[in-house]
Design an enzyme around this catalytic site. Structure first.
Site, PDB file in Angstrom:
ATOM      1  CB  SER A 132      25.547  -3.186  -0.517  1.00 34.98           C
ATOM      2  OG  SER A 132      25.338  -4.016  -1.632  1.00 34.98           O
TER       3      SER A 132
ATOM      4  CB  CYS B 155      25.562 -12.737   0.117  1.00 35.33           C
ATOM      5  SG  CYS B 155      23.799 -12.809  -0.296  1.00 35.33           S
TER       6      CYS B 155
ATOM      7  CB  ILE C 266      27.010  -7.321  10.741  1.00 40.01           C
ATOM      8  CG1 ILE C 266      25.712  -6.676  11.217  1.00 40.01           C
ATOM      9  CG2 ILE C 266      28.012  -7.488  11.867  1.00 40.01           C
ATOM     10  CD1 ILE C 266      24.965  -7.434  12.311  1.00 40.01           C
ATOM     11  CG  ASN C 267      25.698  -9.150   4.389  1.00 42.79           C
ATOM     12  OD1 ASN C 267      24.474  -9.074   4.329  1.00 42.79           O
ATOM     13  ND2 ASN C 267      26.458  -9.187   3.316  1.00 42.79           N
ATOM     14  CB  THR C 268      21.373 -10.176   6.541  1.00 44.86           C
ATOM     15  OG1 THR C 268      21.897 -11.038   5.531  1.00 44.86           O
ATOM     16  CG2 THR C 268      20.899  -8.880   5.904  1.00 44.86           C
TER      17      THR C 268
ATOM     18  N   GLY D 259      23.868  -2.153  10.428  1.00 42.83           N
ATOM     19  CA  GLY D 259      22.949  -3.161  10.957  1.00 42.83           C
ATOM     20  C   GLY D 259      21.948  -2.457  11.856  1.00 42.83           C
TER      21      GLY D 259
ATOM     22  N   GLY E   4      19.049 -12.905  -3.124  1.00 39.71           N
ATOM     23  CA  GLY E   4      19.977 -13.769  -3.866  1.00 39.71           C
ATOM     24  C   GLY E   4      20.824 -13.016  -4.872  1.00 39.71           C
ATOM     25  CG  LEU E   5      24.210 -11.829  -4.000  1.00 37.89           C
ATOM     26  CD1 LEU E   5      25.564 -12.518  -4.181  1.00 37.89           C
ATOM     27  CD2 LEU E   5      24.399 -10.496  -3.281  1.00 37.89           C
TER      28      LEU E   5
END
Ligand SMILES: Cc1cc2nc3c(=O)[nH]c(=O)nc-3n(C[C@H](O)[C@H](O)[C@H](O)COP(=O)(O)O)c2cc1C
Length: 324
Positions: free
Chosen positions: A22, A150, A211-213, A263, A73-74
């Protein structure tokens, strides 16, 4: 040896384990001219939020050693524009589409999923996914990836993903709203990912992705200010791969649902680390900025490796962990 690359995520069968992460692949159709999108295991879209979001001020991307820091920021056109403009494009694709959903409250997430359920209609498996060809019956949405991780927004985002009780409650309310595949995307910005993974499973998730960031900061010593306008950002790329592999290794031993690993995957060898650690599928993110075909090359490398190892299914890879 005939290899069956398919992977099951709840009700959904992905044609292979390699998807695009994403926020690093737009809404998919942007890349149509560059490659055969039908060869991807899945497209995880840029986040969709209830209202359109302009995102954070620029600069919002800076390079780091072995990675990058972003504070997008989406930014996204919002639910209404997504349904009007993006959904028709997604219906045409012959790969599984997982819509990434973000929000600043539980109600926000629910409204986005409910609206997408209504717009997309009852789910029927996309005939392109699972090995067949053609897109007949595709609804444009094959599942949801719930972004509770996020780090770049003031409200919601990370705040949800660090509290097991909230993750379980949110997952349960979304579970009641859809029969499509429901994936909860976890953050590594916690002391222990296991309670959060278990909370998503308890709430009825079909899978978790991690994972996300990771939260990070770069300071420009010339200006003595952060390089990103917002200050902190999310670190991605090879620098975070060992963190992601460790999270997948821990989480996959704690839950019975599939874990999707991501990741820092730049090539097949990186993806194989995740699959050996216990992931059922993987996503390629930042690597796409370096080479738009990175995900497809990763898939080819995994299949060649499986051939060499004499493996028939993706699930056989994890069973090799710890053996030589
Ligand atoms: C520019 C950029 C935008 C992103 N946007 C989103 C997003 O909208 N939703 C989300 O869940 N993750 C988002 N992510 C996180 C990625 O999907 C992924 O979890 C993270 O980058 C780690 O994978 P990678 O090292 O392969 O990039 C974004 C990452 C980047 C670099």
């Amino acid at each position: 040896m005939n290899i069956d690359p398919r992977v099951r995520i709840g009700p959904l069968v992905l044609s292979n384990p390699v998807g695009v992460a994403s926020g690093t692949f737009g809404y998919g159709a942007e890349y149509e001219g560059l490659m055969d999108l039908g060869r991807l295991g899945a497209i995880y879209t840029k986040a969709v939020t209830l209202e359109a979001r302009a995102g954070n001020d620029a600069p919002r991307i800076v390079e780091t050693p072995a990675g990058m820091l972003n504070s997008i920021g989406l930014a996204n056109p919002g639910l209404e524009a997504f349904v009007a403009r993006k959904l028709p494009e997604l219906r045409r694709l012959s790969t599984s589409v997982i819509v990434n959903v973000a929000g600043s409250s539980e109600a926000d997430y629910l409204r986005v999923v409910e609206a997408l359920e209504e717009a997309a209609g009852p789910w029927s498996p996309r005939s392109g996914a699972g090995g067949a060809t053609g897109q007949e019956g595709a609804t444009g949405v094959d599942g949801y990836e719930i972004n509770v991780s996020c780090p770049n927004v003031a409200h919601g985002g990370l705040a949800f993903g660090t509290d097991p009780a909230q993750v379980e409650r949110l997952t349960r309310s979304l579970r009641a709203a859809t029969r499509r595949a429901l994936i909860v995307k976890l953050t590594p910005n916690v002391a222990d990912i296991v309670p959060i993974a278990k909370a998503a499973e308890a709430g009825g998730a079909d899978a978790i992705s991690c994972i996300n960031t990771l939260v990070g900061m770069v300071i420009d010593t010339r200006t003595k200010r952060p390089a990103l306008a917002r200050g902190t950002g999310g670190l991605s790329g090879p620098a975070i791969r060992p963190v992601g592999v460790a999270c997948v290794w821990k989480a996959s031993r704690a839950v019975g649902i599939p874990v999707i690993g991501l990741g820092g995957i730049m090539c097949a060898d990186d993806a194989l680390q995740y699959l050996l650690a216990g992931a059922s599928a993987v996503q390629v993110g930042t690597a796409t900025f370096v080479d738009p075909r990175a995900a497809l090359k990763t898939l080819e490398g995994i299949l060649a490796w499986m051939e060499g190892e004499g493996l028939a299914g993706i699930g056989d890879i994890g069973a090799l962990f710890g053996r030589s």
